[in-house]
Structures are given as C-alpha cells and as structure tokens.
Design a protein around this motif. Structure first.
Motif, PDB file in Angstrom:
ATOM      1  N   ALA A 199       0.826  -1.206   0.000  1.00 49.68           N
ATOM      2  CA  ALA A 199       0.000   0.000   0.000  1.00 49.68           C
ATOM      3  C   ALA A 199       0.860   1.256   0.000  1.00 49.68           C
ATOM      4  O   ALA A 199       0.547   2.242  -0.649  1.00 49.68           O
ATOM      5  CB  ALA A 199      -0.928  -0.001   1.215  1.00 49.68           C
ATOM      6  N   ALA A 200       1.973   1.203   0.753  1.00 53.49           N
ATOM      7  CA  ALA A 200       2.875   2.358   0.808  1.00 53.49           C
ATOM      8  C   ALA A 200       3.466   2.650  -0.559  1.00 53.49           C
ATOM      9  O   ALA A 200       3.522   3.795  -1.001  1.00 53.49           O
ATOM     10  CB  ALA A 200       3.982   2.107   1.834  1.00 53.49           C
ATOM     11  N   VAL A 201       3.925   1.588  -1.245  1.00 54.43           N
ATOM     12  CA  VAL A 201       4.497   1.758  -2.588  1.00 54.43           C
ATOM     13  C   VAL A 201       3.452   2.293  -3.548  1.00 54.43           C
ATOM     14  O   VAL A 201       3.703   3.188  -4.356  1.00 54.43           O
ATOM     15  CB  VAL A 201       5.082   0.423  -3.087  1.00 54.43           C
ATOM     16  N   ALA A 202       2.252   1.762  -3.448  1.00 55.86           N
ATOM     17  CA  ALA A 202       1.179   2.216  -4.337  1.00 55.86           C
ATOM     18  C   ALA A 202       0.832   3.671  -4.071  1.00 55.86           C
ATOM     19  O   ALA A 202       0.587   4.448  -4.985  1.00 55.86           O
ATOM     20  CB  ALA A 202      -0.061   1.336  -4.142  1.00 55.86           C
ATOM     21  N   GLY A 203       0.844   4.032  -2.776  1.00 56.83           N
ATOM     22  CA  GLY A 203       0.536   5.417  -2.433  1.00 56.83           C
ATOM     23  C   GLY A 203       1.562   6.378  -2.985  1.00 56.83           C
ATOM     24  O   GLY A 203       1.229   7.428  -3.511  1.00 56.83           O
ATOM     25  N   VAL A 204       2.841   6.029  -2.900  1.00 61.96           N
ATOM     26  CA  VAL A 204       3.902   6.876  -3.432  1.00 61.96           C
ATOM     27  C   VAL A 204       3.776   6.994  -4.942  1.00 61.96           C
ATOM     28  O   VAL A 204       3.944   8.062  -5.527  1.00 61.96           O
ATOM     29  CB  VAL A 204       5.282   6.313  -3.043  1.00 61.96           C
ATOM     30  N   ALA A 205       3.465   5.869  -5.595  1.00 60.64           N
ATOM     31  CA  ALA A 205       3.305   5.888  -7.049  1.00 60.64           C
ATOM     32  C   ALA A 205       2.174   6.815  -7.458  1.00 60.64           C
ATOM     33  O   ALA A 205       2.207   7.444  -8.508  1.00 60.64           O
ATOM     34  CB  ALA A 205       3.049   4.474  -7.564  1.00 60.64           C
ATOM     35  N   ALA A 206       1.148   6.912  -6.611  1.00 59.69           N
ATOM     36  CA  ALA A 206       0.018   7.776  -6.925  1.00 59.69           C
ATOM     37  C   ALA A 206       0.244   9.212  -6.470  1.00 59.69           C
ATOM     38  O   ALA A 206      -0.608  10.061  -6.644  1.00 59.69           O
ATOM     39  CB  ALA A 206      -1.243   7.224  -6.248  1.00 59.69           C
ATOM     40  N   GLY A 207       1.405   9.484  -5.870  1.00 53.99           N
ATOM     41  CA  GLY A 207       1.713  10.825  -5.401  1.00 53.99           C
ATOM     42  C   GLY A 207       1.110  11.142  -4.050  1.00 53.99           C
ATOM     43  O   GLY A 207       1.037  12.289  -3.648  1.00 53.99           O
ATOM     44  N   GLU A 208       0.651  10.123  -3.332  1.00 52.20           N
ATOM     45  CA  GLU A 208       0.047  10.321  -2.032  1.00 52.20           C
ATOM     46  C   GLU A 208       0.723   9.422  -1.011  1.00 52.20           C
ATOM     47  O   GLU A 208       1.268   8.372  -1.351  1.00 52.20           O
ATOM     48  CB  GLU A 208      -1.457  10.002  -2.079  1.00 52.20           C
ATOM     49  N   LEU A 209       0.639   9.830   0.255  1.00 49.21           N
ATOM     50  CA  LEU A 209       1.166   8.991   1.319  1.00 49.21           C
ATOM     51  C   LEU A 209       0.095   8.009   1.752  1.00 49.21           C
ATOM     52  O   LEU A 209      -1.037   8.399   2.064  1.00 49.21           O
ATOM     53  CB  LEU A 209       1.593   9.852   2.510  1.00 49.21           C
ATOM     54  N   ALA A 210       0.436   6.722   1.748  1.00 47.82           N
ATOM     55  CA  ALA A 210      -0.511   5.707   2.190  1.00 47.82           C
ATOM     56  C   ALA A 210      -0.661   5.782   3.702  1.00 47.82           C
ATOM     57  O   ALA A 210       0.228   6.259   4.405  1.00 47.82           O
ATOM     58  CB  ALA A 210      -0.008   4.320   1.778  1.00 47.82           C
ATOM     59  N   PRO A 211      -1.774   5.322   4.221  1.00 44.68           N
ATOM     60  CA  PRO A 211      -1.940   5.311   5.684  1.00 44.68           C
ATOM     61  C   PRO A 211      -0.855   4.463   6.338  1.00 44.68           C
ATOM     62  O   PRO A 211      -0.419   3.458   5.778  1.00 44.68           O
ATOM     63  CB  PRO A 211      -3.324   4.672   5.868  1.00 44.68           C
ATOM     64  N   PRO A 212      -0.388   4.852   7.505  1.00 41.86           N
ATOM     65  CA  PRO A 212       0.634   4.049   8.191  1.00 41.86           C
ATOM     66  C   PRO A 212       0.069   2.717   8.671  1.00 41.86           C
ATOM     67  O   PRO A 212      -1.146   2.585   8.863  1.00 41.86           O
ATOM     68  CB  PRO A 212       1.042   4.940   9.365  1.00 41.86           C
ATOM     69  N   GLU A 213       0.953   1.756   8.875  1.00 48.59           N
ATOM     70  CA  GLU A 213       0.509   0.434   9.324  1.00 48.59           C
ATOM     71  C   GLU A 213      -0.092   0.503  10.714  1.00 48.59           C
ATOM     72  O   GLU A 213      -0.969  -0.284  11.058  1.00 48.59           O
ATOM     73  CB  GLU A 213       1.677  -0.551   9.302  1.00 48.59           C
ATOM     74  N   ARG A 214       0.409   1.428  11.538  1.00 48.49           N
ATOM     75  CA  ARG A 214      -0.100   1.626  12.895  1.00 48.49           C
ATOM     76  C   ARG A 214       0.413   2.978  13.387  1.00 48.49           C
ATOM     77  O   ARG A 214       1.202   3.636  12.711  1.00 48.49           O
ATOM     78  CB  ARG A 214       0.359   0.505  13.827  1.00 48.49           C
ATOM     79  N   ALA A 215      -0.047   3.353  14.564  1.00 44.96           N
ATOM     80  CA  ALA A 215       0.433   4.595  15.163  1.00 44.96           C
ATOM     81  C   ALA A 215       1.793   4.335  15.807  1.00 44.96           C
ATOM     82  O   ALA A 215       1.934   3.438  16.646  1.00 44.96           O
ATOM     83  CB  ALA A 215      -0.561   5.092  16.195  1.00 44.96           C
ATOM     84  N   TYR A 216       2.794   5.090  15.400  1.00 37.93           N
ATOM     85  CA  TYR A 216       4.142   4.941  15.942  1.00 37.93           C
ATOM     86  C   TYR A 216       4.346   5.903  17.118  1.00 37.93           C
ATOM     87  O   TYR A 216       3.665   6.935  17.232  1.00 37.93           O
ATOM     88  CB  TYR A 216       5.194   5.247  14.877  1.00 37.93           C
ATOM     89  N   LYS A 217       5.312   5.560  17.949  1.00 40.84           N
ATOM     90  CA  LYS A 217       5.752   6.456  19.026  1.00 40.84           C
ATOM     91  C   LYS A 217       7.136   6.970  18.661  1.00 40.84           C
ATOM     92  O   LYS A 217       8.069   6.185  18.505  1.00 40.84           O
ATOM     93  CB  LYS A 217       5.785   5.720  20.365  1.00 40.84           C
ATOM     94  N   ILE A 218       7.246   8.281  18.505  1.00 42.53           N
ATOM     95  CA  ILE A 218       8.491   8.901  18.027  1.00 42.53           C
ATOM     96  C   ILE A 218       8.944   9.942  19.037  1.00 42.53           C
ATOM     97  O   ILE A 218       8.161  10.799  19.465  1.00 42.53           O
ATOM     98  CB  ILE A 218       8.272   9.545  16.644  1.00 42.53           C
ATOM     99  N   LEU A 219      10.205   9.855  19.420  1.00 44.74           N
ATOM    100  CA  LEU A 219      10.793  10.811  20.361  1.00 44.74           C
ATOM    101  C   LEU A 219      11.739  11.736  19.609  1.00 44.74           C
ATOM    102  O   LEU A 219      12.710  11.292  19.000  1.00 44.74           O
ATOM    103  CB  LEU A 219      11.546  10.088  21.476  1.00 44.74           C
TER     104      LEU A 219
END
Length: 517
Positions: free
Chosen positions: A11-31
């Motif tokens: 889905a991520a690759v397809a989203g990039v090909a379409a010029g859009e960001l695909a939804p993330p697989e899950r919510a990440y925790k980023i510091l």
C-alpha cells in the motif's frame, strides 16, 4: 514476512506511485530530541512533528523551550537545565571571533551533558526509551543525546542545511573544491587560494569540534554517567537517515546518498492574513512599499550595537518607504516611517505584495522563507553559517550583501534603493522561488515518508553506504596507494639493476673486443 506488514508495504508503494502517502501500518511512538536548540531549530522540527501527528503518531519532543503546539498527539517536554538561554547571549560579541560562537558552545555543552540526565523529566524519558519506535535527533549540538539511541533506530534532522562532517560519517565526503564550509563561501568557481582556505577550514573545523574540543569534553561527561556505553562517535555511525534542511534549487547541487534526503523549506507556507494594525501600516505605505527588518530569534533588538542602530535609523529616515522592524525594546528619535514590534509574523509579512525588501541576518530559515515568498534581500550576516547563506544572495543576485563594520547611512540607502528600483533582483528571486516550489512532492511529505520508511524497515540498513564502515586510510585508499608506490619503486629498482647489468656486459664485451684487435 507476515501478510499484514506485506500489505502495508504494498500500500505504501502504491501510495507513493500515486503521489500520495498511504496510511501508516499503525500509530508509531516517536521521540524528537532537541534539548539544545534555538527557536529556529524548533521551527524546523515542528512541521514534521505536526505532519506525523496528523497521521496518528504519538510525538514526544524534548526541548529547551516552552510548549508551543496544541496538537493532541504532540507532547512537549521542557527540561530544566538552563545553561543555554538565547536572550542571555549577544551574538554580536562573536561576530569577529576567529572561532565564531564555537568556543562559547564548547564551554557550554559539556556542562549541559553533565546536568541534563540529572533532570527528572529527562531521566523519565530515558528510562522508557525502549517504548519508542524511532528517535529523531537535532544533529547540531546534541551529541549528548546519543545514549538514547544506543541499539535503536534513529535519524537526524540537519537544521543548518548540509553538514559535510555528518555527510562523511554517512560515507559521502563532500569535495572542498566547490562545497562551502560551515561559516563562509567564495565566488564560483573557487580560485586556488579559495580552494586552499576552504580545505583547511573543512579539516580544521572537523578536528576542532569533533576530535579536540567539543566531543571529547562531552564524551567525558557522558562516560562518567554511562561507563558501559560505546563512544558517542561510534553511536553516531548507526544513524539510518539524515533529513537535510536544504534543497538544490536554493543552494548547490550535491551528490547525495539514499540516506540523505533534502527537505529544505519544510516549514514554508502560504501567507495568512495579518493583524489589522500591521495590514493597515503596510497598505498605508502606498506604491513606495515597505521594507521589513528582522535579525532573527537569536538576536535581541537591544543587543544591536548603538553605532549600527544609529546608522540604520538615519538611513530609514531618508527613505520614502515605510519600515517594519522587529525590535525588542524602545528606540529614541524614531522616524515617522518606522514601526517597531517585539514580534512579527514573518512569513505573512514576506508574502504581502507591498513588501519590497527583507533586511535579514540571513539565517537559513529566513533565507528560505524570503525565496519561497519571492522577496529580495539585504543580507547583514552576523555569525555562524549566516555569511555562507549571504553568499547565496550575492551569487544569485537576490539582493545585496553588506558587512556590519562597513555600514554607512549612504551605503544602506543606496543598497535598498537599488534593490527596490532594479527589477533584476525581484526577477531573480521569483525565478528561484519557482524552482523551490516545483517539486514532485512537498518537503514535508517527503520527510514523513522517509521517517515512516525507517520504522517500517526496522532501521533501514539497506540505506547505509558501505563507505561508512571504512577508515580514513581505507576510504582514501592510502594503503593501496602505498602498495602501488612500493611496487612501482620496486619495478623501477629492478629495471635499473637489469639495465646496469646489460650495460655492464655490453661495455665489457666492447672492451674485450678492442683488446683482441
């Protein structure tokens, strides 16, 4: 690979090909770790934090500034270590210093490294560091944060643009024959002396900062608290990705690795409506227009030396334009055409049609914003990378570049008059603005994609160049060159011996023949 992650990758690759960001697989925790930063550094981080938060990720930011975001997914943690206070440092004191502000920082950073991990909030974050999926570190001045990233994926956000020292760590050594150093640049193409000076500066700053002064002193403080931890410079080598606050359209094209992604101008946005008082002041200038004057977040108005203040006030008095000046404090004998304010919404002002010139210290964010909004500049750099940024203005004829110690009333008036009346400056900055905006994806989306990419691919080791594992001897092929030189020397030596033997035999035969005759 399990089916669900595989579907996410597809889905991520397809989203990039379409010029859009695909939804993330899950919510990440980023510091996000930027405990030693200016407001401008935070302004680079915040667009990325908000974009990631909009996608459902939980963002925690460790900073030295009060809370500024109301986003429910962004949690700002302000530590209590107060060694670095922007309003206590007068950057004009370091304008003519040989090391810029490096010595001041070299004295300050070890003390911060010593006290930071004693702060309750920092200790709590450190103890739950393994709960985060990714760390994003402000690469400038924050090496003391590397204990957080031990055995964990992390990326850096290079707030000052490109850093040739960091690039070398990733395995990509920039060529000093055309890539400027941290503090200055030269007319292109570089002359022999410019290349020599630039090479010496490249090497000198790296040795001074990383091997002689700052890193060893910070390392000493960190080792005292984390004796089992590998050296900071070894931890730095595990970096997965560098998001670089630059773009080739407003700098120079550089050969980059997949692990170096340009996201310059990520903070730039269209202008919004101004407060009524400011809007009326700008429109009241009529066709003459407005000059906007701001020396950035690190320079407090009252720090501006009196002799320069007087020159600027008198120059503004002679101009037909109105002047909008970010100045904290009071100014005596202020001309009627000058309005001062301790805070101004810079991008909204730069995007106004009646603003003709931006007088700036040429911090990188201000330069990017001026180009984005196509506003010509009068550059008055003070310290650090600002002279280098001002050379972008000079080389591309986006305006004028003046030195503080050479300022006179006539020089300021003449420079501003030329910028306003000569259409080439506006045309040049409009052309560069078009190039900056003409991108297949926005810098913010690009930063979001690669941030999530590193998490999806568990640190993305496939991005890392093999050159990053080489020593300087191996990278420069010094051992190979030495062997080749020895082989050549041996070959020449053997050939000379052979020729001597042949010559001796030939000479001996000739002598014997002469004796017989």
């Amino acid at each position: 690979m399990k089916l669900a992650p595989l579907c996410v990758l597809v889905a991520a690759v397809a989203g990039v090909a379409a010029g859009e960001l695909a939804p993330p697989e899950r919510a990440y925790k980023i510091l996000m770790l930027l405990p030693v930063s200016s407001r401008s550094h935070r302004n680079v981080f915040m667009p990325l934090a908000e974009a990631l938060a909009d996608r459902g990720h939980e963002i925690v930011m460790l900073t030295n500034h009060p809370k500024s975001s109301n986003h429910p997914n962004i949690h700002e943690v302000t530590h209590g270590v107060s060694h670095f206070k922007e309003d206590k440092v007068n950057m004009f004191d370091y304008m003519n210093s040989l090391t810029g502000c490096f010595q001041m920082l070299a004295d300050m950073l070890p003390a911060i490294a010593r006290d930071l991990y004693k702060d309750t909030l920092v200790k709590e974050l450190y103890e739950r560091r393994k709960s985060f999926d990714l760390f994003i570190v402000d690469h400038a001045l924050n090496e003391m944060m590397y204990p957080f990233v031990h055995e964990a994926p992390f990326i850096t956000l290079t707030t000052p643009g490109f850093d040739y020292r960091q690039s070398a760590v990733l395995g990509n050594v920039f060529h000093p024959g055309y890539v400027p150093n941290h503090m200055t640049d030269y007319p292109s193409p570089y002359s022999f002396w410019h290349r020599l000076r630039n090479t010496i500066t490249h090497i000198g700053i790296a040795i001074y900062w990383r091997l002689w002064v700052n890193i060893p002193r910070v390392q000493k403080e960190i080792s005292a608290q984390f004796p089992e931890l590998p050296p900071l410079l070894d931890l730095e080598r595990n970096m997965s990705l560098a998001l670089m606050n630059t773009h080739f359209s407003i700098g120079i094209p550089l050969p980059l690795l997949p692990s170096q992604v340009e996201v310059g101008g990520m903070h730039c946005r269209p202008a919004r409506p101004l407060p009524q008082e400011v809007e009326s002041w700008i429109l009241g200038a009529g066709t003459a227009g407005v000059i906007y004057f701001n020396l950035g977040s690190l320079v407090i108005g009252t720090h501006l030396p009196v002799q320069y203040r007087k020159v600027l006030v008198e120059a503004f008095r002679r101009l037909p334009q109105r002047v909008l000046w970010k100045f904290e404090g009071e100014l005596e004998d202020l001309p009627e055409n000058v309005m001062i304010s301790k805070w101004l919404s810079q991008q909204d002002i730069l995007g106004h049609d009646n603003v003709k010139v931006f007088i700036t210290h040429c911090g990188l964010l201000s330069l990017q914003e001026a180009i984005y909004h196509a506003t010509p500049l009068l550059a008055l750099p003070i310290f650090s990378d600002q002279p280098r940024n001002a050379m972008v203005v000079k080389k591309n004829e986006l305006g004028h570049f003046l030195l503080w110690e050479e300022l006179t009333v006539d020089l300021v008036v003449d420079s501003l008059t030329d910028i306003i009346n000569n259409p080439k400056y506006k045309e040049n900055v409009m052309r560069m603005s078009t190039g900056m905006r003409d991108q297949p994806t926005s810098p913010r989306d690009r930063a979001v994609f690669w941030t999530e990419y590193v998490i999806r691919h568990r640190g993305a080791p496939q991005l890392r160049s093999p050159a990053a594992q080489l020593s300087w001897v191996e990278f420069l092929m010094l051992d190979v060159l030495l062997l080749l030189h020895l082989a050549l020397f041996l070959l020449v030596f053997i050939l000379r011996r052979i020729f001597r033997v042949i010559a001796a035999k030939a000479l001996g035969s000739g002598i014997n023949k002469m004796k017989k005759e």
